[in-house]
Design a protein around this motif. Structure first.
Motif, PDB file in Angstrom:
ATOM      1  N   SER A 118     -22.390   6.669 -12.683  1.00 58.22           N
ATOM      2  CA  SER A 118     -22.678   8.201 -12.793  1.00 58.22           C
ATOM      3  C   SER A 118     -24.144   8.819 -12.766  1.00 58.22           C
ATOM      4  CB  SER A 118     -21.228   8.509 -13.741  1.00 58.22           C
ATOM      5  OG  SER A 118     -22.163   7.985 -14.970  1.00 58.22           O
ATOM      6  N   LEU A 119     -23.981   9.944 -12.920  1.00 55.67           N
ATOM      7  CA  LEU A 119     -24.786   9.918 -12.965  1.00 55.67           C
ATOM      8  C   LEU A 119     -25.748   9.619 -14.437  1.00 55.67           C
ATOM      9  CD1 LEU A 119     -25.003  14.078 -11.276  1.00 55.67           C
ATOM     10  CD2 LEU A 119     -25.832  12.026 -10.667  1.00 55.67           C
ATOM     11  N   THR A 120     -24.943   9.903 -15.450  1.00 53.88           N
ATOM     12  CA  THR A 120     -25.534   9.958 -16.789  1.00 53.88           C
ATOM     13  C   THR A 120     -25.632   8.070 -17.105  1.00 53.88           C
ATOM     14  OG1 THR A 120     -22.979  10.050 -17.449  1.00 53.88           O
ATOM     15  CG2 THR A 120     -24.596  11.634 -17.908  1.00 53.88           C
ATOM     16  N   SER A 121     -24.854   7.455 -16.141  1.00 53.31           N
ATOM     17  CA  SER A 121     -25.068   5.948 -16.608  1.00 53.31           C
ATOM     18  C   SER A 121     -26.145   5.434 -15.571  1.00 53.31           C
ATOM     19  CB  SER A 121     -23.840   5.133 -15.585  1.00 53.31           C
ATOM     20  OG  SER A 121     -23.420   4.137 -16.118  1.00 53.31           O
ATOM     21  N   SER A 122     -26.463   3.648 -16.168  1.00 50.90           N
ATOM     22  CA  SER A 122     -27.557   3.396 -15.583  1.00 50.90           C
ATOM     23  C   SER A 122     -26.907   1.946 -14.845  1.00 50.90           C
ATOM     24  CB  SER A 122     -28.638   2.586 -16.888  1.00 50.90           C
ATOM     25  OG  SER A 122     -27.543   1.605 -17.565  1.00 50.90           O
ATOM     26  N   GLU A 123     -25.945   1.625 -15.049  1.00 46.68           N
ATOM     27  CA  GLU A 123     -24.533   0.632 -14.389  1.00 46.68           C
ATOM     28  C   GLU A 123     -24.312   1.292 -12.817  1.00 46.68           C
ATOM     29  OE1 GLU A 123     -20.371  -0.541 -14.233  1.00 46.68           O
ATOM     30  OE2 GLU A 123     -20.676   0.581 -15.862  1.00 46.68           O
ATOM     31  N   ARG A 124     -24.785   0.581 -11.755  1.00 47.07           N
ATOM     32  CA  ARG A 124     -24.585   0.805 -10.569  1.00 47.07           C
ATOM     33  C   ARG A 124     -23.390  -0.283 -10.321  1.00 47.07           C
ATOM     34  NH1 ARG A 124     -29.483   3.004  -9.600  1.00 47.07           N
ATOM     35  NH2 ARG A 124     -28.986   2.335  -7.166  1.00 47.07           N
ATOM     36  N   ILE A 125     -22.880   0.272  -8.580  1.00 47.09           N
ATOM     37  CA  ILE A 125     -21.551  -0.130  -7.910  1.00 47.09           C
ATOM     38  C   ILE A 125     -22.114  -0.245  -6.792  1.00 47.09           C
ATOM     39  CG2 ILE A 125     -19.458   0.680  -7.137  1.00 47.09           C
ATOM     40  CD1 ILE A 125     -19.015   2.863  -9.170  1.00 47.09           C
ATOM     41  N   ALA A 126     -21.375  -2.306  -6.425  1.00 44.17           N
ATOM     42  CA  ALA A 126     -22.462  -2.407  -5.012  1.00 44.17           C
ATOM     43  C   ALA A 126     -21.871  -1.387  -3.798  1.00 44.17           C
ATOM     44  CB  ALA A 126     -21.839  -3.652  -5.191  1.00 44.17           C
ATOM     45  N   THR A 127     -22.094  -1.157  -3.040  1.00 40.38           N
ATOM     46  CA  THR A 127     -21.623  -0.324  -1.719  1.00 40.38           C
ATOM     47  C   THR A 127     -21.587  -1.175  -0.565  1.00 40.38           C
ATOM     48  OG1 THR A 127     -24.006   0.109  -1.436  1.00 40.38           O
ATOM     49  CG2 THR A 127     -22.353   1.542  -2.539  1.00 40.38           C
ATOM     50  N   ASN A 128     -21.577  -0.494   0.575  1.00 40.70           N
ATOM     51  CA  ASN A 128     -21.455  -0.957   2.039  1.00 40.70           C
ATOM     52  C   ASN A 128     -21.660  -0.128   2.268  1.00 40.70           C
ATOM     53  OD1 ASN A 128     -18.376  -2.485   0.585  1.00 40.70           O
ATOM     54  ND2 ASN A 128     -19.715  -3.517   2.529  1.00 40.70           N
ATOM     55  N   ASP A 129     -23.325  -0.065   2.865  1.00 49.24           N
ATOM     56  CA  ASP A 129     -23.347   0.904   3.542  1.00 49.24           C
ATOM     57  C   ASP A 129     -23.768   0.686   4.628  1.00 49.24           C
ATOM     58  OD1 ASP A 129     -25.287   1.018   1.069  1.00 49.24           O
ATOM     59  OD2 ASP A 129     -26.890   0.302   1.796  1.00 49.24           O
ATOM     60  N   ILE A 130     -23.550   2.129   5.457  1.00 50.95           N
ATOM     61  CA  ILE A 130     -23.309   1.886   7.172  1.00 50.95           C
ATOM     62  C   ILE A 130     -24.889   2.774   7.810  1.00 50.95           C
ATOM     63  CG2 ILE A 130     -21.296   2.967   9.075  1.00 50.95           C
ATOM     64  CD1 ILE A 130     -19.671   2.651   7.309  1.00 50.95           C
ATOM     65  N   TYR A 131     -25.077   2.514   9.237  1.00 55.72           N
ATOM     66  CA  TYR A 131     -25.591   2.983   9.416  1.00 55.72           C
ATOM     67  C   TYR A 131     -25.444   2.499  11.104  1.00 55.72           C
ATOM     68  CZ  TYR A 131     -29.170   0.573   5.838  1.00 55.72           C
ATOM     69  OH  TYR A 131     -29.660   0.855   4.658  1.00 55.72           O
ATOM     70  N   ILE A 132     -26.064   4.119  11.520  1.00 50.18           N
ATOM     71  CA  ILE A 132     -25.984   4.405  13.236  1.00 50.18           C
ATOM     72  C   ILE A 132     -27.160   4.928  13.707  1.00 50.18           C
ATOM     73  CG2 ILE A 132     -24.127   5.410  12.636  1.00 50.18           C
ATOM     74  CD1 ILE A 132     -24.728   8.471  13.050  1.00 50.18           C
ATOM     75  N   ASP A 133     -27.083   4.565  15.368  1.00 48.10           N
ATOM     76  CA  ASP A 133     -27.863   4.930  16.600  1.00 48.10           C
ATOM     77  C   ASP A 133     -27.495   6.129  17.533  1.00 48.10           C
ATOM     78  OD1 ASP A 133     -29.507   2.712  15.495  1.00 48.10           O
ATOM     79  OD2 ASP A 133     -29.292   1.655  17.019  1.00 48.10           O
ATOM     80  N   PHE A 134     -28.128   6.829  17.522  1.00 46.09           N
ATOM     81  CA  PHE A 134     -27.887   7.764  18.466  1.00 46.09           C
ATOM     82  C   PHE A 134     -28.815   8.743  18.834  1.00 46.09           C
ATOM     83  CE2 PHE A 134     -28.623   9.781  14.754  1.00 46.09           C
ATOM     84  CZ  PHE A 134     -29.367  11.795  15.016  1.00 46.09           C
ATOM     85  N   ASP A 135     -28.504   9.504  20.457  1.00 43.79           N
ATOM     86  CA  ASP A 135     -29.826   9.920  21.720  1.00 43.79           C
ATOM     87  C   ASP A 135     -30.224  11.104  20.920  1.00 43.79           C
ATOM     88  OD1 ASP A 135     -30.526   7.314  21.609  1.00 43.79           O
ATOM     89  OD2 ASP A 135     -29.402   7.460  23.396  1.00 43.79           O
ATOM     90  N   ASP A 136     -30.913  11.673  20.580  1.00 45.71           N
ATOM     91  CA  ASP A 136     -30.761  13.299  20.632  1.00 45.71           C
ATOM     92  C   ASP A 136     -30.909  14.025  21.587  1.00 45.71           C
ATOM     93  OD1 ASP A 136     -31.340  16.048  18.637  1.00 45.71           O
ATOM     94  OD2 ASP A 136     -32.926  16.121  19.669  1.00 45.71           O
ATOM     95  N   ILE A 137     -30.159  15.185  21.816  1.00 46.98           N
ATOM     96  CA  ILE A 137     -29.655  15.880  22.820  1.00 46.98           C
ATOM     97  C   ILE A 137     -31.455  16.598  22.920  1.00 46.98           C
ATOM     98  CG2 ILE A 137     -29.042  17.573  24.401  1.00 46.98           C
ATOM     99  CD1 ILE A 137     -26.697  17.369  22.304  1.00 46.98           C
TER     100      ILE A 137
END
Length: 400
Positions: A160-179
């Motif tokens: 949370s914004l007021t907490s120093s505790e952190r939660i692990a995450t699954n981070d998702i990245y993408i690739d794309f070609d701009d038009i």
């Protein structure tokens, strides 16, 4: 007063991502006036298309939410605007009536799907005879997502914004070609489905199954033989998924990258709420220039660098207006986006720290407290997974 105005503009909307050494505002403010809140994004996905119309009651409290700097209204305290006449105007000529399926939620026919190149305008009239309309929004094409990959992030995000505790995450990245050779505006959002095993919690009460006009359902009934702080939790009788939505504004304009390949764009950080497999839908969306400008202003005003050069908050109007009183401040934005979607079923074998079937404990900081069978109540019912915007008993497309 400026903080209050800023808060009203943000309410019910997505918050902004904080970059670098930028601090998010942490706000907890009560307003004295109610406001109309209208939200909806039409897409060309094969999914229900709807808009929501709510009114914030007087003395509503807005506060910073978990995982993000957004300042949100508690929807349970908002008042749905019911029995409104709502229609969608397509290409400035065709009108499609929208039906209220849930209180405050107005749906288009199931056969409707927005199309690139069309224009859309929202119009509605409330029961007190006041009419509102949006600006005309056009649907632009969007580049396809080429590749998508996931990495486990042990550091993750703040709980949370007021907490120093952190939660692990699954981070998702993408690739794309701009038009190439066109001005493109992008937005990314995600939807996450997690298995939920506990379907009901009763305080000073017990859970019963009964029949109503919709069929079999269930609910809590007060039991005065219990103490006021007595709790009973009830496991789901059928498969059930809780649905989570991205809380951040993640946008991009291709002003400096027109036609260039885009690689390793971070588009989602899914909190490790439990170690169960989970499904994520990543959506790359087109935006109209006006919709992008609106979201960019929200993003800019939701961060504070802590310097004397900070711009004071100022009112940001959406694109909904009272047809006869343009001075009325209406919160929210109506838009139309073409979407390139990819779904990823994550087995989470690469994660550490999550608990199996831990979704209930993640949010309640305790294990389920089950009602024991007794002579008076030998058969304890299982809870019904009630379908809503945040819960479903229907297996989501792509679940394995």
């Amino acid at each position: 007063m400026k903080s209050l105005i800023k808060l009203l503009i943000w309410s019910g909307l997505l918050g902004a991502i904080a970059w670098g050494c930028v601090d998010n505002f942490q706000v907890n403010i009560t307003t004295s006036k109610g406001y109309l809140l209208v939200e909806g994004t039409l897409t060309d996905l094969n999914e229900p298309q709807y808009i929501s119309i709510f009114r914030t009651p007087e003395d509503t409290q807005f506060k910073s939410s978990d995982f993000t700097s957004s300042i949100n209204l508690d929807r349970q305290k908002a008042v749905p605007v019911t029995q409104a006449q709502v229609k969608l105007i397509v290409n400035n000529k065709d009108e499609i009536a929208m039906q209220e399926t849930l209180a405050g939620y107005y749906y288009l026919p199931s056969s409707f799907k927005a199309k690139v190149g069309n224009t859309y305008q929202l119009w509605f009239k409330t029961t007190d005879g006041i009419t509102y309309e949006s600006s005309i929004e056009s649907m632009s094409p969007v580049a396809d997502i080429k590749e998508m990959r996931e990495e486990f992030n042990q550091v993750g995000i703040k709980r949370s914004l007021t907490s120093s505790e952190r939660i692990a995450t699954n981070d998702i990245y993408i690739d794309f070609d701009d038009i190439p050779n066109s001005k493109n505006f992008y937005r990314w959002r995600w939807v996450n489905w997690e298995i939920q095993r506990v379907c009901e919690t009763c305080r000073q009460g017990r859970y019963y199954i009964y029949e109503d006009e919709t069929g079999e359902t269930g609910g809590c009934y007060r039991d005065l033989t219990l103490q006021s702080n007595d709790l009973f939790d009830y496991y789901c009788g059928n498969r059930c998924w809780d649905i989570f939505y991205s809380p951040d504004i993640n946008i991009l304009a291709d002003v400096y990258t027109d036609g260039q390949p885009q690689k390793n764009r971070l588009v989602a950080q899914i909190p490790l709420r439990q170690s169960n497999p989970t499904l994520v839908s990543v959506q790359q969306m087109s935006l109209s220039p006006n919709a992008f400008r609106y979201l960019k202003l929200l993003q800019d005003q939701s961060i504070n660098t802590g310097t004397l050069a900070d711009t004071p908050p100022a009112p940001i109007r959406g694109n909904i207006k009272n047809s006869k009183n343009e001075e009325e401040l209406v919160l929210g934005y109506f838009s139309a986006s073409s979407v390139s979607e990819k779904r990823l079923m994550m087995n989470r074998r690469n994660t550490t720290g999550g608990s199996l079937n831990g979704l209930f404990a993640f949010f309640n900081n305790r294990l389920p407290l089950l009602e024991d069978a007794s002579n008076e109540r030998p058969d304890i019912p299982l809870g019904i997974c009630k379908n809503s915007l945040t819960r479903t008993s229907i297996p989501p497309f792509g679940w394995r």
